[in-house]
Design a protein around this motif. Structure first.
Motif, short mmCIF file in Angstrom:
data_model
loop_
_atom_site.label_atom_id
_atom_site.label_comp_id
_atom_site.label_asym_id
_atom_site.label_seq_id
_atom_site.Cartn_x
_atom_site.Cartn_y
_atom_site.Cartn_z
N PHE A 108 18.32 52.32 42.63
CA PHE A 108 18.46 53.79 42.64
C PHE A 108 19.77 53.99 42.26
N VAL A 166 14.78 52.89 53.40
CA VAL A 166 14.19 53.00 52.11
C VAL A 166 13.50 54.24 51.97
N PHE A 167 12.46 54.17 53.12
CA PHE A 167 11.70 55.60 53.31
C PHE A 167 12.48 56.86 53.61
N ALA A 224 13.58 57.91 50.11
CA ALA A 224 12.45 58.40 49.39
C ALA A 224 12.31 59.74 49.68
N LEU A 258 12.39 63.39 47.57
CA LEU A 258 11.04 63.91 47.25
C LEU A 258 10.51 65.09 47.93
N LEU A 300 15.92 64.79 44.33
CA LEU A 300 16.06 64.21 42.96
C LEU A 300 16.65 64.93 41.90
N HIS A 352 13.01 64.42 57.40
CA HIS A 352 12.87 63.24 56.69
C HIS A 352 13.17 62.14 57.39
N ALA A 409 5.01 62.93 48.42
CA ALA A 409 6.17 62.32 47.48
C ALA A 409 5.71 62.49 46.16
N PHE A 413 7.42 64.66 43.12
CA PHE A 413 7.85 63.93 42.18
C PHE A 413 7.36 64.81 40.78
#
Length: 520
Positions: free
Chosen positions: A34, A138-139, A142, A146, A161, A352, A380, A384
């Motif tokens: 990323f 990681v979650f 993300a 998003l 993002l 989040h 998500a 996106f």
């Protein structure tokens, strides 16, 4: 070789072998990917919006590090809150490398992103449970990227993002990354049974740095620190015996004093004078509009917050953080100090991260958690496809027509004729926000700044409109040119150059015309 030495050598070899075989964590892999993709995406977006302002700050500090001029006009810059430790560091780097201000701001993006990503990893561990799996960071990343809404929010300090493609190099991004580190640091201090005086003083210094770099972010940072500290020590602070025996509040008092001391020692401006400043409240009133459309996907974290509330009896830091952030936002709404609405971006952090930790808990999954996971994936994808896809999908590879980041025209062609520090008169929305980033001075700055009285800024804008008005007299225009030292004009295709202006160049893309004022 003695037996003891042989044993130690074998132990070191075994440790080295285990380290060699250790696999990278999921966050190291996906976070690294990323970082690369986001850095490239940020670099491809041309200067727009607030970028010119931050580049102008670097230009002014590079020209005079000890006594910089106003970021956007030929005026003294004393008291401007843009001259932060972050900006001074950028200027020192520009001096060492010879880079322009806009180039330094661009290069700051990957650095800020690295601070942010490491902060996300540290903070995730701080709010995780012993059973939380390695995918939690990681979650969390993300979700932070998003799970906002289906209406984009292109604003500094809102790290979706899409908005990252524009504000990754801004001080707000760096300050938010430091905030995650400050929260993780607070959690580590609370876990220790004995006070760590140096640790508390260091945390206070970090909070003071955040206050100087981006004052509004420190409100969210302080709220997060309080959300960790109050559940851990709140009852002890009410006990006179605990105070006599342990002095439980003294380490945190030291942290507060260290934060104030760091902020007070900064020589460029007094950050405490900004507390009652309302000059930018009108600009931030827009944050309170369309909030449902811009943030509703983040509400998916509410079930996870509710589960933490039930499990910890309302003492969970993420639950308290979310509640306190809502109080700050409500205060901004009811008092008219809409600048406090900037906390909205940080108010989604508890949602989040609570969702990420809940979904990263190892199996067996309950039916409720499985439904929450499916809903998170759907949300998500919705975020996106409706808002963020254009951030990483170039227009040349876009088969659908995703909304792309703003692509303002470049004004580098102007600098081929106009030198650094010269005054240019322009009233267009884009040129007024971009030209200072190349080292030029405007007659009227587009943003409020405590270094320039608001009434004077309004008079300057009135002079700009008067000069460009079709019915303005030559005498009045000459007075304006002399008073503000105007040498150049940048005119839109709809504006006509006055008789005393000589057209020098024009941009075929935007149709804008650069003219030199004869005799200036």
């Amino acid at each position: 070789m003695s037996a003891d030495l042989l044993t130690r050598t074998r132990a070191r070899g075994a440790t080295a072998l285990r380290g060699h075989r250790r696999r990278p964590t999921p966050f190291m892999v996906f976070g690294g990917l990323f970082w690369l993709v986001m850095s490239l995406a940020y670099w491809r977006v041309p200067m727009c919006c607030d970028f010119g302002q931050h580049a102008a700050v670097v230009e002014r500090l590079t020209a005079d590090l000890l006594s910089p001029r106003h970021p956007m006009a030929d005026l003294p810059g004393d008291g401007s809150p843009y001259y932060t430790p972050y900006a001074v560091t950028q200027a020192l780097f520009a001096k060492l490398t010879g880079l322009a201000g806009w180039e330094v701001v661009k290069l700051s993006g990957p650095v800020n992103l690295l601070v942010l990503l490491t902060g996300v990893a540290r903070f995730t561990r701080a709010v995780s449970r012993p059973t939380t799996g390695p995918w939690a960071p990681v979650f969390a990343l993300a979700a932070m990227l998003l799970l906002w809404g289906t209406l984009g929010t292109w604003w500094s300090g809102f790290l979706g993002l899409m908005s990252m493609t524009g504000n990754l190099g801004y001080p707000s991004t760096f300050a938010i990354g430091l905030t995650f580190w400050a929260w993780a640091w607070t959690a580590s201090l609370i876990r220790d049974s004995a006070p760590r005086w140096r640790g508390h003083a260091g945390l206070g210094a970090l909070l003071g740095l955040i206050l100087l770099v981006h004052p509004i972010t420190v409100i969210a940072a302080a709220v997060g620190v309080a959300a960790f500290v109050v559940p851990a020590h709140g009852r002890q602070w009410l006990s006179r015996a605990a105070w006599r025996r342990y002095g439980v509040g003294l380490p945190w008092l030291l942290a507060a004093l260290a934060a104030c001391a760091v902020a007070a020692m900064w020589p460029y401006f007094s950050v405490f004078s900004l507390a009652g400043d309302s000059s930018v409240d009108a600009i931030h009133a827009r944050l309170y509009r369309n909030t449902r459309e811009r943030f509703w996907l983040g509400a998916l974290g509410l079930p996870a917050l509710w589960a933490r509330w039930r499990r910890d009896g309302g003492r969970d830091p993420l639950v308290l953080m979310f509640g306190l952030d809502l109080l700050v936002i409500a205060y901004g709404w009811f008092t008219g100090h809409y600048t406090y609405g900037r906390v909205m971006g940080m108010a989604l952090v508890p949602l989040h991260f609570a969702l990420a930790v809940e979904l990263a808990t190892p199996r067996p999954w309950s039916r409720r958690r499985r439904a929450l996971g499916v809903a998170a994936v759907a949300a998500a994808l919705t975020g996106f496809l409706t808002v963020h896809a254009g951030a990483v999908v170039p227009r040349s590879l876009d088969p659908v027509g995703f909304k792309q980041p703003p692509r303002w025209p470049t004004y580098a062609w102007v600098t081929q004729h106009v030198g650094r520090g010269e005054v240019i008169l322009a009233d267009g929305y884009r040129p007024a926000r971009s030209l200072p980033g190349y080292g030029l001075n405007l007659v009227a700055p587009p943003w409020p700044d405590p270094a320039l009285e608001e009434r004077e800024r309004s008079r300057r804008w009135s002079a700009v409109h008067t000069y460009l008005a079709p019915n303005s007299s030559p005498t009045r225009r000459a007075e304006i040119v002399k008073r503000y030292g105007v040498r150049w004009l940048l005119l839109s295709p709809r504006q006509t150059a006055p008789p005393e202006a000589v057209v020098v160049a024009w941009d075929p893309r935007s149709g804008e015309v650069l003219a030199r004022v004869r005799g200036a």
